[in-house]
Every structure is written in structure tokens, then in C-alpha cells.
Design an enzyme around this catalytic site. Structure first.
Site, PDB file in Angstrom:
ATOM      1  N   TYR A 203       0.858  -1.190   0.000  1.00  0.00           N
ATOM      2  CA  TYR A 203       0.000   0.000   0.000  1.00  0.00           C
ATOM      3  C   TYR A 203       0.888   1.231   0.000  1.00  0.00           C
ATOM      4  O   TYR A 203       1.727   1.408   0.887  1.00  0.00           O
ATOM      5  CB  TYR A 203      -0.915   0.011   1.223  1.00  0.00           C
ATOM      6  CG  TYR A 203      -1.829   1.218   1.267  1.00  0.00           C
ATOM      7  CD1 TYR A 203      -2.847   1.372   0.332  1.00  0.00           C
ATOM      8  CD2 TYR A 203      -1.660   2.200   2.239  1.00  0.00           C
ATOM      9  CE1 TYR A 203      -3.678   2.484   0.362  1.00  0.00           C
ATOM     10  CE2 TYR A 203      -2.492   3.307   2.280  1.00  0.00           C
ATOM     11  CZ  TYR A 203      -3.501   3.445   1.338  1.00  0.00           C
ATOM     12  OH  TYR A 203      -4.316   4.551   1.371  1.00  0.00           O
TER      13      TYR A 203
ATOM     14  N   ASP B 230       9.618   3.192   0.200  1.00  0.00           N
ATOM     15  CA  ASP B 230       8.506   3.863   0.864  1.00  0.00           C
ATOM     16  C   ASP B 230       8.707   3.688   2.366  1.00  0.00           C
ATOM     17  O   ASP B 230       8.393   2.650   2.936  1.00  0.00           O
ATOM     18  CB  ASP B 230       7.184   3.251   0.406  1.00  0.00           C
ATOM     19  CG  ASP B 230       5.970   3.885   1.080  1.00  0.00           C
ATOM     20  OD1 ASP B 230       6.155   4.670   2.034  1.00  0.00           O
ATOM     21  OD2 ASP B 230       4.840   3.586   0.660  1.00  0.00           O
TER      22      ASP B 230
ATOM     23  N   LYS C 106       4.313  10.572   8.342  1.00  0.00           N
ATOM     24  CA  LYS C 106       4.024  10.132   9.710  1.00  0.00           C
ATOM     25  C   LYS C 106       4.941  10.770  10.737  1.00  0.00           C
ATOM     26  O   LYS C 106       4.706  11.895  11.171  1.00  0.00           O
ATOM     27  CB  LYS C 106       4.028   8.611   9.763  1.00  0.00           C
ATOM     28  CG  LYS C 106       2.903   7.967   8.913  1.00  0.00           C
ATOM     29  CD  LYS C 106       2.776   6.498   9.145  1.00  0.00           C
ATOM     30  CE  LYS C 106       1.764   5.837   8.222  1.00  0.00           C
ATOM     31  NZ  LYS C 106       0.367   6.183   8.507  1.00  0.00           N
TER      32      LYS C 106
END
Length: 489
Positions: free
Chosen positions: A185, A278, A307
Site C-alpha cells: 500500500y 517507501d 508520519k
């Protein structure tokens, strides 16, 4: 996205298992000392959350603003955070291992230096539409610590970071094809919301994405070096980049087998493609200040971050080699822009969070607690569910309800799967998304998650999402959590 197992409308699943009758809501002003709910003492009333969800269904699709929050039978609504805990609208208190799905490295209570810096920035005004010093300071911090990052461009989310990185890779290489891992994802972007078999053109995994978009994306099974070699042998000169998480964080934290990331690095270098890590989830969580790439010793061409670098505020970033990053406008021809990019409030929170982590024992603390929790879970499973698998490293963890395992567990990984070939579980431990799909995902979601919630432990919503430890967690929290696992399993 297939990792989201909840549908958009859960009104048909309003089951009564967590609603004892005749209990009135607890006023929101109650102190944490008087809050209900703790491990091994389930007495949760969630009437106010149920009423809020009923209202939300009338004004929000599925009653939520992100589908992963649509838990069964309905979500509890958070009133506030408290260190390593959250308190819901009914006054119930939970040990929190969701931590905002990763950003809250320090927990819900920001240390005084971080809080003061955020308040000072807010007092100076929320944003300006012009550069600020904090943009330079955070860029300098990241480039100083993350091996791959020579230059960086700040954006507003992990999705924006990965979509911009893909555009940059295509612009830099002049190629269109990208490679992602099956079940990975990388945010809600058209290039990666795809599904398919190894080496074949992919299909959209969501309505609204033209098939022509997905046809430019090739999927590979994570940890399958032979499949990667075969793909590059056949189509290497078409591939702009390989985009992968170093650990499949949105697939329960499945780690790489020895040599897999090295293979991706070699193949991309040999064929003129870019390797993009990622690290939206693992960045400044796994491997400390050097991130997961430092822990594994692999330097990608580009890295996406989000994040933790926002300290709980919206943020994203693309970093990497200077000659690649400079292809972004205005120095290059790859357009990328955003009104809120480099937002001073988000960058201040992120910079002060990272400075605090660098100056204190944050990473030692979360790593120690992570090892303690994973080791405790391994011991519990050996007795109660030996076929299940503990995964994770540093401050991330998960129990995967795998269906098979060895009869003799002597010599198994002591504190979470490390893909050790000498471990008796090696042939049974998940290697990719397909392995996790074959686990008892329905049992995890329908029975285990609600049972843990009733024990006062808040876990991520399904079998696929990783869980996080923060600097605010304590050994007492870990001990209470292990007792809750014993009861729930």
C-alpha cells in the site's frame, strides 16, 4: 484497497456484544483515574460512540473519513489522548497501539520542548505562502541522518509523497512502467491501487481508476528474488522504478528475507531503474534516525517519508540523490507543488519530535519495549496458539493468525520473525501478502480484535495493519497487554 476488509456500511453489524444494558454514558470531563476499562476487567459501555456513529452515517460515507476506521460493529469515538492511552466518548480508557497509525512516536502527550515549539509557531501564525526557516532546519536534519537523502521536497501526506516520487522517477528515466509488491500500500494514488499476478499487467483495485493507468504498473510478490530477476531480464529497459516498503508495514510488518532488498538494489542499478523505499511508515521508527534503510544497509535512490516527520500533523516528503530531486520544478521539468507544502506547524512538530528523539533515549526505550512485548507474545503463542506468528521489529509488531507451524519450536526467533533460515518456523512464516491472506483474518477481526478492545487494548483494525509502540508506553503497559493477549487468545 484489499487490505481494508470492512465495507462502507456497517449498520447491519450493530451487534450487542460490547454494550452492557442500562449503563449511562460517562461524562467527558472525568479524569483518567475514574475511567472505566482496564485489561482483564471488561465492563465497557460505548453508548455515546454508538450514537455518534449513528449521526455520522447520515453525513459521512460509512460514518468514517478513512475506510480502515469502519470497524465492526461500529468504531468507538476518541475524546482525547493520554500518554500511551486514548479515552473514548464514554470514558473508557485503552492502551493504544494504533498511535495514529504510526506518527505518534512520542505518544499523545508531547514533551514540553515539542509542545512549546508548536504553540510558539501557532502564535506566530499558521502559514504564510512563503519559505520559512523551519523548512531548512528539518531538511538539514533529514539529510544529515538518512543515508539516501541528499535533497528533500516536503509535501502534505504519504500519498502525495509516493505519487510525486513515481512521477519523478518516470520523468528522470523517461520510462513509464513501475514495479510494486503484491498487496503493498503506497497511499490512495492511481498508480499503485492495483492488483495482479507477478510479471503481468495489473488491474485497478478500486473503481474510478482507468485500466490504462494500472497497465503501467507491474506487481511482484515480496521476497521473491527469482521473480524479480526474471522480470528485469525480460522488461528491465521499460521499468522506471521499483517502489517498495523495506518491511511490508501494511501487510502486518512482514520482513524481508536475507538478500532480497540487495537483489532489488542490484537489479535497478544494472538496468537504469530507480529503487524507491517507501518509508512513510518505517521512517524514523525502524532503525532509529537512519530509518529502515540504515538498519538493512541498503541505500535506495529515492525515499518517501511522512508520519513521524510531522509529529502527529499532516506531512510528507520525497528525498534522495540530488541529481534526481533537482528534476522537480523549479530546477527541473517534473511539476510538483502544493499550497500547504512545507507547512510550518507540521514541520515544527516534526523537527522538534526528531530532535527530542535524538537527544533522549527514545529509540532505546521503544526498541526494548518492542523486544519485551514480542518475546512475551512468542511465549504465549507457544503455549496457546503455536501456529500463529509474531512479526515486527523495533517499535512495530503484530500477531499473524497463520494456520500452520512446526511441531518443534525449539530455536525459533525469540522476539518476532526475522526470516532466519535456521528458525524452525522459517518455512511457515509469512513471506508476502498471499501468506497473510491465507491466515485466519476473519477470526482476527471478528473475535480477537473486539476481545482485546474489551480488555482495554486498542489494536489496529484488521490483520493487515501494523501496530506501534511509543515513548509513552511503559513496562506496566506491556505486562497488562500480555495478560490481555492471554485472555483473548
Amino acid at each position: 484497497m484489499e487490505t481494508y476488509s470492512m465495507g462502507p456500511d456497517r449498520t447491519d453489524l450493530l451487534l450487542p456484544h460490547s454494550l452492557p444494558p442500562d449503563l449511562s454514558p460517562v461524562p467527558a470531563h472525568l479524569s483518567t483515574q475514574t475511567l472505566r476499562g482496564s485489561p482483564n476487567r471488561p465492563n465497557m459501555n460505548r453508548e455515546r460512540s454508538r450514537n455518534l456513529y449513528d449521526r455520522a452515517l447520515s453525513v459521512t460515507p460509512g460514518g468514517v473519513n478513512s475506510p480502515v476506521r469502519a470497524v465492526r460493529p461500529y468504531p468507538f469515538f476518541v475524546e482525547r489522548g493520554d500518554g500511551a492511552h486514548v479515552i473514548d466518548a464514554d470514558g473508557n480508557k485503552y492502551i493504544d497501539y494504533v498511535m495514529g497509525y504510526g506518527p505518534l512516536l512520542l505518544g499523545h502527550d508531547l514533551p514540553q520542548p515539542v509542545q512549546s515549539a508548536v504553540q510558539s509557531q501557532l502564535a506566530d501564525g499558521p502559514m504564510y505562502g512563503a519559505p520559512t526557516e523551519v523548512e531548512v532546519e528539518l531538511a538539514e536534519f533529514v539529510t544529515r541522518h538518512v543515508p539516501s537523502v541528499e535533497m528533500i521536497r516536503f509535501v502534505n501526506s504519504g500519498t502525495e509523497a509516493t505519487s510525486s516520487a513515481v512521477r519523478l522517477a518516470r520523468g528522470y528515466t523517461g520510462r513509464d512502467k513501475i514495479v510494486v509488491m503484491q498487496g503493498s500500500y503506497h497511499g490512495a494514488q492511481e498508480s499503485t491501487l492495483v492488483q495482479g499476478t507477478a510479471g503481468m499487467a495489473s488491474e485497478p483495485s478500486s473503481n474510478g481508476i482507468p485500466p490504462a493507468f494500472a497497465e503501467e504498473t507491474i506487481t511482484l510478490p515480496f521476497n521473491d528474488a527469482d521473480a524479480a530477476r526474471e522480470l528485469f531480464e525480460e522488461r528491465g529497459d521499460e521499468i522506471a522504478c521499483v517502489l517498495t516498503e523495506p518491511i511490508l508495514g501494511n501487510c502486518a510488518s512482514v520482513p524481508p528475507v536475507d538478500g532480497y532488498l540487495e537483489t532489488l538494489r542490484e537489479l535497478t542499478e544494472d538496468h537504469g531503474s530507480l529503487l524507491i523505499f517507501d518509508e512513510v511508515m518505517t521512517g524514523f521508527r525502524i532503525g532509529g534516525l537512519q530509518c529502515a534503510q540504515g538498519k538493512f544497509g541498503i541505500t535506495p535512490d529515492l525515499t518517501t517519508l511522512a508520519k513521524v516527520i510531522g509529529g502527529g500533523f499532516p506531512v510528507g516528503a520525497i528525498g534522495g540523490r540530488a541529481d534526481i530531486i533537482e528534476q522537480f520544478a523549479p530546477t527541473g521539468d517534473v511539476f510538483q507543488a502544493g499550497t500547504y507544502s512545507g507547512h510550518p506547524l507540521s514541520l515544527t512538530a516534526g523537527l522538534e519530535t526528531l530532535r527530542y528523539a535524538a537527544k533522549n533515549d527514545v529509540y532505546d526505550h521503544v526498541r526494548s519495549l518492542g523486544d519485551q512485548l514480542r518475546a512475551g507474545l512468542t511465549d504465549i503463542l507457544e503455549d496457546r496458539a503455536p501456529e500463529y506468528t509474531v512479526v515486527g521489529t523495533d517499535s512495530m509488531f503484530k500477531v499473524i493468525f497463520t494456520r500452520d507451524g512446526p511441531r518443534d519450536l525449539e530455536g525459533q526467533c525469540a522476539a518476532g520473525c526475522s526470516q532466519d533460515p535456521d528458525c524452525p518456523r522459517f518455512e511457515y512464516c509469512p513471506k508476502d501478502k498471499g501468506d497473510v491472506n491465507r491466515a485466519e483474518t476473519e477470526r482476527w477481526e471478528r473475535l480477537f480484535w473486539p476481545a482485546m478492545l474489551d480488555q482495554g487494548v486498542f489494536l489496529t483494525a484488521n490483520q493487515f495493519e501494523s501496530q506501534f509502540i511509543s515513548y509513552a508506553h511503559t513496562e506496566e503497559d506491556i505486562e497488562q497487554t500480555l495478560e490481555a493477549y492471554k485472555d483473548a487468545l
